[in-house]
Design a protein around this motif. Structure first.
Motif, PDB file in Angstrom:
ATOM      1  N   VAL A 264       0.840  -1.201   0.000  1.00 13.36           N
ATOM      2  CA  VAL A 264       0.000   0.000   0.000  1.00 13.36           C
ATOM      3  C   VAL A 264       0.874   1.249   0.000  1.00 13.36           C
ATOM      4  O   VAL A 264       0.604   2.218  -0.719  1.00 13.36           O
ATOM      5  N   ARG A 265       1.939   1.238   0.774  1.00 11.39           N
ATOM      6  CA  ARG A 265       2.843   2.403   0.816  1.00 11.39           C
ATOM      7  C   ARG A 265       3.515   2.626  -0.538  1.00 11.39           C
ATOM      8  O   ARG A 265       3.666   3.773  -0.992  1.00 11.39           O
ATOM      9  N   LYS A 266       3.928   1.556  -1.193  1.00 14.35           N
ATOM     10  CA  LYS A 266       4.570   1.692  -2.512  1.00 14.35           C
ATOM     11  C   LYS A 266       3.574   2.178  -3.567  1.00 14.35           C
ATOM     12  O   LYS A 266       3.921   2.980  -4.439  1.00 14.35           O
ATOM     13  N   LEU A 267       2.334   1.704  -3.479  1.00 10.18           N
ATOM     14  CA  LEU A 267       1.300   2.206  -4.387  1.00 10.18           C
ATOM     15  C   LEU A 267       1.055   3.685  -4.149  1.00 10.18           C
ATOM     16  O   LEU A 267       0.850   4.458  -5.093  1.00 10.18           O
ATOM     17  N   ASN A 268       1.114   4.092  -2.906  1.00 11.27           N
ATOM     18  CA  ASN A 268       0.908   5.505  -2.584  1.00 11.27           C
ATOM     19  C   ASN A 268       1.999   6.377  -3.200  1.00 11.27           C
ATOM     20  O   ASN A 268       1.735   7.519  -3.601  1.00 11.27           O
ATOM     21  N   GLU A 269       3.211   5.859  -3.280  1.00  2.54           N
ATOM     22  CA  GLU A 269       4.301   6.624  -3.902  1.00  2.54           C
ATOM     23  C   GLU A 269       3.975   6.923  -5.367  1.00  2.54           C
ATOM     24  O   GLU A 269       4.223   8.030  -5.857  1.00  2.54           O
ATOM     25  N   ILE A 270       3.404   5.941  -6.067  1.00  2.00           N
ATOM     26  CA  ILE A 270       3.016   6.162  -7.466  1.00  2.00           C
ATOM     27  C   ILE A 270       1.893   7.185  -7.536  1.00  2.00           C
ATOM     28  O   ILE A 270       1.887   8.072  -8.399  1.00  2.00           O
ATOM     29  N   ALA A 271       0.935   7.072  -6.613  1.00  2.00           N
ATOM     30  CA  ALA A 271      -0.186   8.023  -6.595  1.00  2.00           C
ATOM     31  C   ALA A 271       0.309   9.455  -6.416  1.00  2.00           C
ATOM     32  O   ALA A 271      -0.137  10.372  -7.112  1.00  2.00           O
ATOM     33  N   VAL A 272       1.260   9.646  -5.513  1.00  2.00           N
ATOM     34  CA  VAL A 272       1.813  10.984  -5.268  1.00  2.00           C
ATOM     35  C   VAL A 272       2.463  11.527  -6.534  1.00  2.00           C
ATOM     36  O   VAL A 272       2.287  12.696  -6.904  1.00  2.00           O
ATOM     37  N   GLU A 273       3.196  10.682  -7.241  1.00  2.00           N
ATOM     38  CA  GLU A 273       3.834  11.094  -8.493  1.00  2.00           C
ATOM     39  C   GLU A 273       2.796  11.480  -9.552  1.00  2.00           C
ATOM     40  O   GLU A 273       3.040  12.335 -10.390  1.00  2.00           O
ATOM     41  N   ARG A 274       1.622  10.828  -9.504  1.00  2.00           N
ATOM     42  CA  ARG A 274       0.547  11.128 -10.458  1.00  2.00           C
ATOM     43  C   ARG A 274      -0.276  12.348 -10.038  1.00  2.00           C
ATOM     44  O   ARG A 274      -1.189  12.760 -10.760  1.00  2.00           O
ATOM     45  N   THR A 279      -6.513   6.910  -2.772  1.00  2.00           N
ATOM     46  CA  THR A 279      -7.921   6.640  -3.076  1.00  2.00           C
ATOM     47  C   THR A 279      -8.227   6.929  -4.536  1.00  2.00           C
ATOM     48  O   THR A 279      -8.827   6.108  -5.243  1.00  2.00           O
ATOM     49  N   GLN A 280      -7.832   8.092  -4.997  1.00  2.00           N
ATOM     50  CA  GLN A 280      -8.122   8.500  -6.383  1.00  2.00           C
ATOM     51  C   GLN A 280      -7.435   7.578  -7.376  1.00  2.00           C
ATOM     52  O   GLN A 280      -8.037   7.191  -8.389  1.00  2.00           O
ATOM     53  N   MET A 281      -6.188   7.204  -7.098  1.00  2.00           N
ATOM     54  CA  MET A 281      -5.493   6.322  -8.036  1.00  2.00           C
ATOM     55  C   MET A 281      -6.140   4.936  -8.050  1.00  2.00           C
ATOM     56  O   MET A 281      -6.260   4.305  -9.114  1.00  2.00           O
ATOM     57  N   GLN A 304     -16.000  13.330   0.941  1.00  2.00           N
ATOM     58  CA  GLN A 304     -15.419  12.129   0.331  1.00  2.00           C
ATOM     59  C   GLN A 304     -15.896  11.960  -1.106  1.00  2.00           C
ATOM     60  O   GLN A 304     -15.148  11.496  -1.966  1.00  2.00           O
ATOM     61  N   ILE A 305     -17.128  12.353  -1.370  1.00  2.00           N
ATOM     62  CA  ILE A 305     -17.653  12.308  -2.744  1.00  2.00           C
ATOM     63  C   ILE A 305     -16.793  13.201  -3.640  1.00  2.00           C
ATOM     64  O   ILE A 305     -16.373  12.803  -4.735  1.00  2.00           O
ATOM     65  N   LEU A 306     -16.534  14.407  -3.175  1.00  2.00           N
ATOM     66  CA  LEU A 306     -15.773  15.370  -3.978  1.00  2.00           C
ATOM     67  C   LEU A 306     -14.353  14.883  -4.227  1.00  2.00           C
ATOM     68  O   LEU A 306     -13.822  15.037  -5.335  1.00  2.00           O
ATOM     69  N   GLU A 307     -13.732  14.275  -3.212  1.00  2.00           N
ATOM     70  CA  GLU A 307     -12.378  13.751  -3.401  1.00  2.00           C
ATOM     71  C   GLU A 307     -12.384  12.614  -4.424  1.00  2.00           C
ATOM     72  O   GLU A 307     -11.526  12.537  -5.310  1.00  2.00           O
ATOM     73  N   ASN A 308     -13.358  11.727  -4.325  1.00  2.00           N
ATOM     74  CA  ASN A 308     -13.409  10.586  -5.239  1.00  2.00           C
ATOM     75  C   ASN A 308     -13.628  11.009  -6.681  1.00  2.00           C
ATOM     76  O   ASN A 308     -13.050  10.431  -7.606  1.00  2.00           O
ATOM     77  N   ILE A 309     -14.459  12.025  -6.881  1.00  2.00           N
ATOM     78  CA  ILE A 309     -14.745  12.487  -8.243  1.00  2.00           C
ATOM     79  C   ILE A 309     -13.483  13.004  -8.930  1.00  2.00           C
ATOM     80  O   ILE A 309     -13.327  12.881 -10.148  1.00  2.00           O
ATOM     81  N   LYS A 310     -12.554  13.533  -8.160  1.00  2.00           N
ATOM     82  CA  LYS A 310     -11.309  14.046  -8.738  1.00  2.00           C
ATOM     83  C   LYS A 310     -10.482  12.939  -9.386  1.00  2.00           C
ATOM     84  O   LYS A 310      -9.607  13.210 -10.208  1.00  2.00           O
ATOM     85  N   ALA A 311     -10.778  11.681  -9.047  1.00  2.00           N
ATOM     86  CA  ALA A 311     -10.071  10.561  -9.686  1.00  2.00           C
ATOM     87  C   ALA A 311     -10.281  10.566 -11.187  1.00  2.00           C
ATOM     88  O   ALA A 311      -9.418  10.126 -11.955  1.00  2.00           O
ATOM     89  N   LEU A 312     -11.418  11.095 -11.630  1.00  2.00           N
ATOM     90  CA  LEU A 312     -11.751  11.078 -13.054  1.00  2.00           C
ATOM     91  C   LEU A 312     -10.930  12.075 -13.861  1.00  2.00           C
ATOM     92  O   LEU A 312     -10.946  12.038 -15.092  1.00  2.00           O
ATOM     93  N   GLU A 313     -10.215  12.963 -13.180  1.00  2.00           N
ATOM     94  CA  GLU A 313      -9.363  13.913 -13.895  1.00  2.00           C
ATOM     95  C   GLU A 313      -8.169  13.214 -14.539  1.00  2.00           C
ATOM     96  O   GLU A 313      -7.533  13.762 -15.442  1.00  2.00           O
ATOM     97  N   ASN A 314      -7.836  12.011 -14.065  1.00  2.00           N
ATOM     98  CA  ASN A 314      -6.728  11.263 -14.664  1.00  2.00           C
ATOM     99  C   ASN A 314      -6.943   9.773 -14.454  1.00  2.00           C
ATOM    100  O   ASN A 314      -6.519   9.204 -13.451  1.00  2.00           O
ATOM    101  N   GLU A 321       3.889   3.101 -15.463  1.00  2.00           N
ATOM    102  CA  GLU A 321       3.121   3.072 -14.222  1.00  2.00           C
ATOM    103  C   GLU A 321       2.434   1.720 -14.024  1.00  2.00           C
ATOM    104  O   GLU A 321       2.438   1.164 -12.926  1.00  2.00           O
ATOM    105  N   LEU A 322       1.876   1.199 -15.109  1.00  2.00           N
ATOM    106  CA  LEU A 322       1.198  -0.102 -15.005  1.00  2.00           C
ATOM    107  C   LEU A 322       2.169  -1.211 -14.645  1.00  2.00           C
ATOM    108  O   LEU A 322       1.861  -2.098 -13.850  1.00  2.00           O
ATOM    109  N   HIS A 323       3.375  -1.174 -15.225  1.00  2.00           N
ATOM    110  CA  HIS A 323       4.380  -2.178 -14.907  1.00  2.00           C
ATOM    111  C   HIS A 323       4.801  -2.069 -13.442  1.00  2.00           C
ATOM    112  O   HIS A 323       4.985  -3.099 -12.759  1.00  2.00           O
TER     113      HIS A 323
END
Length: 330
Positions: A264-274, A279-281, A304-314, A321-323
């Motif tokens: 989870v921490r390593k996934l969060n590092e990718i999210a921060v870079e994005r 949650t959004q990633m 929480q609704i507003l934060e989740n909707i921001k996921a759609l921006e990217n 990233e997928l690899h």
């Protein structure tokens, strides 16, 4: 009286549900938690209004959502009556039956007796003549699949649901259900499985590709793995969290070991870079390849609704990233 935001459709993404003409928002609001008899009505309204004001048109219920059983539908019915009924034609309202609902041999499973009686109850609680989608919530090994699918067919022909779907069925079970409903000419358009970065059984089972190839929509529940794919557990398990207090019936401390927390921490590092929260990633990842029609989100607060909707921006991921994600999850 609630008046909806005039610009509510400007930023939401809408996807066709399989080969049907029905479009669903990329994010739908699940009412599994936070809409029961133990919850505050004004907060429920704020959550629903915030969702609708931001283009979320699909609201997902089940007969036994609460607690107590049935109270989520009752509360949704009250809010429809007081505020949302003028917008009924702009909303997709779904419900389900399949898990235990009332005592005795007819309050659970997949029999025609149970499914039709349950939907009649749901419609009364919601104050509606029909739901847009009605699901069988889980396979029932003790009822012939022909009977269960026959009940869904009858429900559509009676005008009590426009479309039908299934939930928690594996690929081979889904294939059987699809063939039966296809012969009946019943609009089977959607499957609701559990799916997240940490729970990829629909890929391993082949269900995800089967749905896509056969024009059946897919709406994922638990995309945040019961809260694990949020920032809540980056520094361990907080004592006041649902896992920490032992109040989560689906996830326990022994399931969230240091190995999983490190992922989870390593996934969060990718999210921060994005430029996203974890949650959004996690939500974007479920939507990444166009094979998932919509993702069910839950919320205890409008924010929480507003934060989740921001996921759609990217929702796009680079190959790199997928690899990296695959390497972490492996």
């Amino acid at each position: 009286m609630y008046i909806a935001n005039e610009n509510r459709y400007e930023s939401m993404i809408y996807n066709h549900c399989g080969k049907s003409g029905l479009k669903l928002p990329a994010l739908s609001l699940g009412m599994w938690h936070n809409f029961g008899s133990v919850n505050e009505m004004e907060n429920m309204k704020r959550i629903l209004f915030t969702a609708f004001d931001n283009g979320i048109t699909h609201f997902d219920l089940a007969n036994n959502y609460g607690p107590v059983y049935g109270s989520a539908e009752e509360n949704m019915g009250r809010i429809l009556k007081s505020d949302l009924m003028p917008y009924r034609n702009e909303m997709v309202i779904s419900s389900k039956a399949g898990y235990d609902m009332w005592k005795g041999p007819y309050g659970d499973g997949g029999s025609k007796k149970y499914l039709i009686a349950s939907l009649d109850q749901s419609l009364k609680k919601l104050g509606l003549d029909y739901v847009d989608i009605f699901y069988h919530h889980r396979p029932d090994p003790n009822t012939p699949l022909e009977e269960t699918m026959g009940a869904l067919d009858q429900i559509v022909r009676q005008g009590k649901a426009l479309y039908v779907g299934i939930s928690n069925y594996k690929k081979e079970q889904t294939k059987e259900a699809y063939e039966i409903l296809k012969r009946q000419g019943t609009p089977f358009i959607i499957h609701q499985p559990r799916y997240s970065m940490l729970d990829r059984w629909i890929e391993e089972d082949g269900l995800k590709d089967y749905l896509y190839e056969n024009g059946i929509g897919c709406i994922a529940f638990s995309p945040l793995a019961q809260g694990v794919l949020t920032g809540k557990y980056l520094n361990g398990i907080p004592e006041n969290s649902r896992i920490g207090t032992g109040k989560s019936p689906y996830l326990h401390k022994e399931n969230l070991d240091e190995n999983k927390l490190e992922k989870v921490r390593k996934l969060n590092e990718i999210a921060v870079e994005r430029g996203q929260s974890l949650t959004q990633m996690a939500l974007a990842w479920v939507l990444r390849d166009g094979k998932v029609t919509s993702v069910l989100i839950g919320a205890s607060r409008p924010e929480q609704i507003l934060e989740n909707i921001k996921a759609l921006e990217n929702i796009n991921f680079s190959e790199e990233e997928l690899h990296r994600v695959e390497a972490i999850l492996a």
